[in-house]
Design an enzyme around this catalytic site. Structure first.
Site, PDB file in Angstrom:
ATOM      1  N   CYS A  65       0.874  -1.178   0.000  1.00 57.12           N
ATOM      2  CA  CYS A  65       0.000   0.000   0.000  1.00 57.12           C
ATOM      3  C   CYS A  65       0.907   1.223   0.000  1.00 57.12           C
ATOM      4  CB  CYS A  65      -1.001  -0.004   1.163  1.00 57.12           C
ATOM      5  SG  CYS A  65      -0.370   0.410   2.791  1.00 57.12           S
ATOM      6  N   HIS A  98      15.558 -12.707  12.132  1.00 56.37           N
ATOM      7  CA  HIS A  98      15.322 -12.495  13.555  1.00 56.37           C
ATOM      8  C   HIS A  98      13.870 -12.613  13.974  1.00 56.37           C
ATOM      9  CE1 HIS A  98      19.287 -10.038  14.135  1.00 56.37           C
ATOM     10  NE2 HIS A  98      19.483 -11.201  13.548  1.00 56.37           N
TER      11      HIS A  98
END
Length: 143
Positions: A65, A98
């Site tokens: 977006c 991570h």
């Protein structure tokens, strides 16, 4: 790999370039995005992507977006979704390494199409490191 993609009116050109790259690498695409530039509501395109990943119909998701924020907030409402807003390939890599992110959110108004394609390539080719990160990722889910 099966990839689900969704975008609002800020992302048709981004989606087209990303889908072309993914298909050239043999990935299957589930397309939930708009192909027009008329104003639409990003949740209408984000929720189906999140559902695909949540239900394991797709391995990963891509949402686009204008800022990347609204659609990321939308998909992150789904259990098991860890969407990361990325604007560099380094952030995309860290989101996978991570955080075990399973959806990448791209801010179309703040990245170029080549950057977006590079981020998606990095995101999809980077593995979760596990180890000390696994406990942290487990804590993300509200239990």
């Amino acid at each position: 790999m099966k990839i689900s993609i969704g975008n609002d009116h800020a992302g048709p050109d981004y989606k087209k370039a990303i889908v072309a790259m993914l298909q050239s690498k043999g990935h299957e695409i589930l397309n939930h995005g708009t192909d027009v530039f008329d104003s639409v509501d990003y949740p209408d395109f984000g929720h189906p992507v999140a559902s695909d990943v949540e239900n394991k119909t797709a391995d990963f998701g891509i949402v686009i977006c204008g800022s990347g924020n609204g659609i990321a907030m939308t998909v992150n409402k789904h259990q098991g979704i860890r969407a990361a807003l990325c604007w560099t390939k380094e952030i995309a890599a860290l989101a996978r390494q991570h955080n075990d992110a399973n959806i990448i959110s791209i801010p179309a108004r703040f990245t170029s199409i080549p950057q977006a394609v590079e981020m998606v390539e990095t995101f999809l080719s980077t593995n979760f490191e596990g180890g000390r990160h696994a406990n942290r990722v487990h804590k993300i889910a509200c239990q």
